[in-house]
Design a protein around this motif. Structure first.
Motif, mmCIF file in Angstrom:
data_model
loop_
_atom_site.group_PDB
_atom_site.id
_atom_site.type_symbol
_atom_site.label_atom_id
_atom_site.label_comp_id
_atom_site.label_asym_id
_atom_site.label_seq_id
_atom_site.Cartn_x
_atom_site.Cartn_y
_atom_site.Cartn_z
ATOM 1 N N LYS A 24 0.813 -1.220 0.000
ATOM 2 C CA LYS A 24 0.000 0.000 0.000
ATOM 3 C C LYS A 24 0.847 1.271 0.000
ATOM 4 O O LYS A 24 0.545 2.225 -0.720
ATOM 5 C CB LYS A 24 -0.944 0.007 1.202
ATOM 6 C CG LYS A 24 -1.829 1.247 1.254
ATOM 7 C CD LYS A 24 -2.881 1.179 2.325
ATOM 8 C CE LYS A 24 -3.758 2.431 2.284
ATOM 9 N NZ LYS A 24 -4.862 2.356 3.222
ATOM 10 N N TYR A 25 1.898 1.293 0.826
ATOM 11 C CA TYR A 25 2.671 2.525 1.009
ATOM 12 C C TYR A 25 4.026 2.516 0.296
ATOM 13 O O TYR A 25 4.798 3.457 0.427
ATOM 14 C CB TYR A 25 2.856 2.803 2.506
ATOM 15 C CG TYR A 25 1.548 3.041 3.208
ATOM 16 C CD1 TYR A 25 0.878 4.261 3.100
ATOM 17 C CD2 TYR A 25 0.951 2.036 3.971
ATOM 18 C CE1 TYR A 25 -0.334 4.483 3.732
ATOM 19 C CE2 TYR A 25 -0.261 2.245 4.616
ATOM 20 C CZ TYR A 25 -0.901 3.464 4.496
ATOM 21 O OH TYR A 25 -2.103 3.680 5.127
ATOM 22 N N SER A 183 -3.802 1.027 8.702
ATOM 23 C CA SER A 183 -3.816 2.062 7.652
ATOM 24 C C SER A 183 -4.394 3.372 8.168
ATOM 25 O O SER A 183 -3.901 4.461 7.828
ATOM 26 C CB SER A 183 -4.619 1.585 6.442
ATOM 27 O OG SER A 183 -4.001 0.461 5.854
ATOM 28 N N ASP A 187 -2.322 6.773 7.943
ATOM 29 C CA ASP A 187 -2.851 7.902 7.169
ATOM 30 C C ASP A 187 -2.986 9.144 8.033
ATOM 31 O O ASP A 187 -2.719 10.272 7.575
ATOM 32 C CB ASP A 187 -4.192 7.530 6.528
ATOM 33 C CG ASP A 187 -4.028 6.460 5.439
ATOM 34 O OD1 ASP A 187 -2.896 6.252 4.941
ATOM 35 O OD2 ASP A 187 -5.047 5.816 5.100
ATOM 36 N N LYS A 190 0.521 10.532 8.459
ATOM 37 C CA LYS A 190 1.004 11.143 7.221
ATOM 38 C C LYS A 190 0.380 12.526 7.014
ATOM 39 O O LYS A 190 1.000 13.409 6.437
ATOM 40 C CB LYS A 190 0.671 10.258 6.016
ATOM 41 C CG LYS A 190 1.583 9.062 5.861
ATOM 42 C CD LYS A 190 1.181 8.183 4.709
ATOM 43 C CE LYS A 190 1.151 8.931 3.408
ATOM 44 N NZ LYS A 190 0.800 8.105 2.259
#
Length: 192
Positions: A24-25, A183, A187, A190
């Motif tokens: 995903k990242y 996640s 998120d 981030k």
């Protein structure tokens, strides 16, 4: 750069969740266990030392582990970030990792601690041992590794909690549900 530590006892699901987070990242996975197994498989001098240490159910000394990690990070400077799996296991290792990453201007973004009961861990590892045959999952070594985690490694959590980086996630349940929780935390970090 996104630098994550995924934390939890043996069998907590760190490897499974790391794979999903990497996809995903777009992170570079640094697993001390994988590094050690690679050195052991290639019969390097370091691998021979590590093999005996692991066979005895002990942790590899900080100096060896940290040197290997620094080499891995240096070799992957263009990565979007790193996920550290199985490291740090002591406060001294956490301090050394922080010192190294802060010198590069890329500190740890978040620590993701998978919370799993000892009963669940034992069941998961027994199942994993049947499938993979990993030597480090043998019952006697497993017991020692779990004890090592709960007696020593768990003391790293307050270190990261004091920095406001610790995030505890329930590690029992469906893989996708746990991943969604991880996640969500990432998120939010981030976005800051």
């Amino acid at each position: 750069m996104l630098n994550l530590v995924i934390f939890g006892p043996p069998g907590a699901g760190k490897g499974t969740q790391s794979e999903k987070l990497i996809d995903k990242y777009e992170l570079h996975h640094i697993s001390t266990g994988d590094m050690f197994r690679g050195h052991i498989k290639n019969q390097t001098e370091l691998g021979k030392q590590v093999s005996q240490i692991i066979a005895d159910g002990n942790l590899v000394p900080d100096s060896i582990t940290i040197a290997m990690l620094e080499q891995e990070i240096e070799a992957n400077k263009n990565a979007k970030g790193f996920i550290f799996d199985g490291f740090p296991r002591t406060v001294a290792q956490a301090e050394a990792l922080d010192q190294f990453l802060e010198a590069t201007g890329q500190p740890i973004t978040a620590v993701l601690a998978l919370d799993v009961s000892e009963i669940e861990l034992t069941q998961r590892i027994a199942k994993r041992q049947e499938i993979s045959g990993r030597a480090d999952d043998a019952a006697d070594k497993l017991k020692k590794r779990i004890e090592e985690y709960f007696n020593k490694t768990i003391h790293v959590l307050p270190y990261y909690e004091s920095q406001g980086k610790l995030n505890k996630i329930d590690g029992i349940g469906e893989i996708e549900t746990i991943f969604a929780s991880l996640s969500e935390v990432i998120d939010a970090k981030k976005a800051v």
